[in-house]
Design an enzyme around this catalytic site. Sequence first.
Site, PDB file in Angstrom:
ATOM      1  N   LYS A  93     -14.082  -3.748   2.238  1.00 49.56           N
ATOM      2  CA  LYS A  93     -14.214  -3.069   2.479  1.00 49.56           C
ATOM      3  C   LYS A  93     -16.296  -3.404   3.172  1.00 49.56           C
ATOM      4  O   LYS A  93     -16.268  -2.873   3.404  1.00 49.56           O
ATOM      5  CB  LYS A  93     -14.423  -2.474   1.094  1.00 49.56           C
ATOM      6  N   SER A  98       0.781  -1.308   0.536  1.00 45.01           N
ATOM      7  CA  SER A  98      -0.181   0.291   0.057  1.00 45.01           C
ATOM      8  C   SER A  98       0.496   1.040   0.447  1.00 45.01           C
ATOM      9  O   SER A  98       1.814   0.971   0.794  1.00 45.01           O
ATOM     10  CB  SER A  98      -0.970  -0.304   0.860  1.00 45.01           C
TER      11      SER A  98
HETATM   12  P1  NDP Z   1     -13.909  -6.777  -7.432  1.00 44.98           P
HETATM   13  O1  NDP Z   1     -12.656  -8.057  -7.578  1.00 44.98           O
HETATM   14  O2  NDP Z   1     -14.859  -6.312  -6.585  1.00 44.98           O
HETATM   15  O3  NDP Z   1     -14.227  -6.579  -8.836  1.00 44.98           O
HETATM   16  C1  NDP Z   1     -13.659  -6.654 -10.011  1.00 44.98           C
HETATM   17  C2  NDP Z   1     -14.273  -6.458 -11.400  1.00 44.98           C
HETATM   18  O4  NDP Z   1     -13.263  -6.937 -12.529  1.00 44.98           O
HETATM   19  C3  NDP Z   1     -15.488  -7.752 -11.528  1.00 44.98           C
HETATM   20  O5  NDP Z   1     -16.296  -7.594 -12.160  1.00 44.98           O
HETATM   21  C4  NDP Z   1     -15.044  -9.184 -12.661  1.00 44.98           C
HETATM   22  O6  NDP Z   1     -15.767  -9.478 -13.407  1.00 44.98           O
HETATM   23  C5  NDP Z   1     -14.076  -7.895 -13.387  1.00 44.98           C
HETATM   24  N1  NDP Z   1     -12.601  -8.726 -13.549  1.00 44.98           N
HETATM   25  C6  NDP Z   1     -11.499  -9.274 -13.142  1.00 44.98           C
HETATM   26  N2  NDP Z   1     -10.899 -10.173 -14.059  1.00 44.98           N
HETATM   27  C7  NDP Z   1     -11.447  -9.772 -15.287  1.00 44.98           C
HETATM   28  C8  NDP Z   1     -10.794 -10.292 -17.228  1.00 44.98           C
HETATM   29  N3  NDP Z   1     -10.401 -10.275 -16.853  1.00 44.98           N
HETATM   30  N4  NDP Z   1     -11.812  -9.302 -17.960  1.00 44.98           N
HETATM   31  C9  NDP Z   1     -12.914  -8.447 -17.075  1.00 44.98           C
HETATM   32  N5  NDP Z   1     -13.580  -8.185 -16.499  1.00 44.98           N
HETATM   33  C10 NDP Z   1     -12.671  -8.872 -15.380  1.00 44.98           C
HETATM   34  O7  NDP Z   1     -12.960  -5.328  -7.509  1.00 44.98           O
HETATM   35  P2  NDP Z   1     -12.397  -3.763  -7.378  1.00 44.98           P
HETATM   36  O8  NDP Z   1     -13.935  -3.675  -8.057  1.00 44.98           O
HETATM   37  O9  NDP Z   1     -12.695  -3.878  -5.763  1.00 44.98           O
HETATM   38  O10 NDP Z   1     -11.606  -3.231  -7.699  1.00 44.98           O
HETATM   39  C11 NDP Z   1     -11.591  -3.115  -9.112  1.00 44.98           C
HETATM   40  C12 NDP Z   1     -10.371  -2.177  -9.328  1.00 44.98           C
HETATM   41  O11 NDP Z   1     -10.524  -0.960  -8.899  1.00 44.98           O
HETATM   42  C13 NDP Z   1      -9.234  -3.140  -9.923  1.00 44.98           C
HETATM   43  O12 NDP Z   1      -7.862  -2.678 -10.159  1.00 44.98           O
HETATM   44  C14 NDP Z   1      -8.445  -2.153  -8.237  1.00 44.98           C
HETATM   45  O13 NDP Z   1      -6.742  -2.082  -7.364  1.00 44.98           O
HETATM   46  C15 NDP Z   1      -8.592  -0.708  -8.717  1.00 44.98           C
HETATM   47  N6  NDP Z   1      -9.366   0.389  -7.961  1.00 44.98           N
HETATM   48  C16 NDP Z   1      -8.486   1.655  -8.003  1.00 44.98           C
HETATM   49  C17 NDP Z   1      -9.157   2.679  -7.023  1.00 44.98           C
HETATM   50  C18 NDP Z   1      -7.804   3.991  -6.791  1.00 44.98           C
HETATM   51  O14 NDP Z   1      -8.061   4.555  -6.033  1.00 44.98           O
HETATM   52  N7  NDP Z   1      -7.478   4.305  -7.626  1.00 44.98           N
HETATM   53  C19 NDP Z   1      -9.920   2.466  -5.397  1.00 44.98           C
HETATM   54  C20 NDP Z   1     -10.445   1.207  -5.849  1.00 44.98           C
HETATM   55  C21 NDP Z   1     -10.305   0.634  -6.705  1.00 44.98           C
HETATM   56  P3  NDP Z   1     -16.698 -10.873 -13.105  1.00 44.98           P
HETATM   57  O15 NDP Z   1     -18.341 -10.326 -12.365  1.00 44.98           O
HETATM   58  O16 NDP Z   1     -17.220 -10.802 -14.401  1.00 44.98           O
HETATM   59  O17 NDP Z   1     -16.110 -11.291 -12.177  1.00 44.98           O
END
Ligand code: NDP
Length: 276
Positions: A66, A15
Amino acid sequence: MTDRYGVVGHPVAHSWSPFIHGLFARESGQDIAYRLFDFTSEEFEPRVRDFFTLGGRGLNVTVPHKIAAVRIASQLTTRATHAGAVNTLAMQEGGTILGDNTDGAGLIRDLCDNLGLVVIRRRVLIVGAGGATRGVIAPLLALEPEQLVIANRTAERAHDMARTFARLGPVRGAGIQDVEGAPFDLIINATSASLSGEVPALPSSVIGPDTACYDMAYGKTDTPFMQWAAGNGCTRAYQGLGMLVEQAAESFRIWRGVKPSTAAVLTALKDRMAAG
Ligand code: NDP
């Protein structure tokens, strides 16, 4: 005594929050200590309660805690209620713990204030239907886009999320490959695909000459999604470091009542990441 804060996750060693909050504290003259807490899901609730019982003032909460953090809070802000998740816990006067979610505010500040992107009356596509998307839908709809499409690999999750937020504005769900129509004005990648070097399988027709692309993921160099966007003609592709700094600044404001300035911190963070 120095007020104690930290970030709790599992794993959490990677982090950047201690670095960011350390700079906020220095720049705003606040005397705080901020450290990492690596708690497993079993440890999370009792250890966080101990932290506050022993005088801790506030915590950031990150993956995978979270949603569990909602239970710790005795009061939730509206945006945390919409998000169904908490990324900021704050001890309040009177000994109650407030749960907030600053991800949406962080994204909007980066998009609108730092990058100068426009959402009002624009067509916006957000890819992914996980926790990050859930936290930003209400703030995005509050900016009154013409349309907000949530596209997800598992289409049903996108449809469910769109239904949840339908009363707040023009939002609909879709499967990633089913997205069609004119190019979007703004595309936000909120999938975790970049973390494994992948790119969501979007049709390239979603990008036009004026489309801006934003990846919530971030890294030392352009993310795979940014590279995909550029390869399909996008001239404005950004990564989520600004969102990271802005959501942290909003947490800091909640805890300390002082809004730190973010531009110098973002530059310092980029330099530090580049230096390895
Ligand atoms: P989650 O695990 O809750 O959700 C992941 C999502 O990504 C799901 O919708 C999943 O789809 C999809 N996914 C995963 N792999 C693939 C792939 N290969 N192709 C298409 N879709 C895919 O994660 P979060 O929502 O918590 O986080 C998402 C991203 O946002 C992360 O990269 C995180 O680091 C980033 N983030 C950045 C922040 C910042 O401050 N910049 C703050 C919060 C998050 P499915 O439902 O089909 O599994």
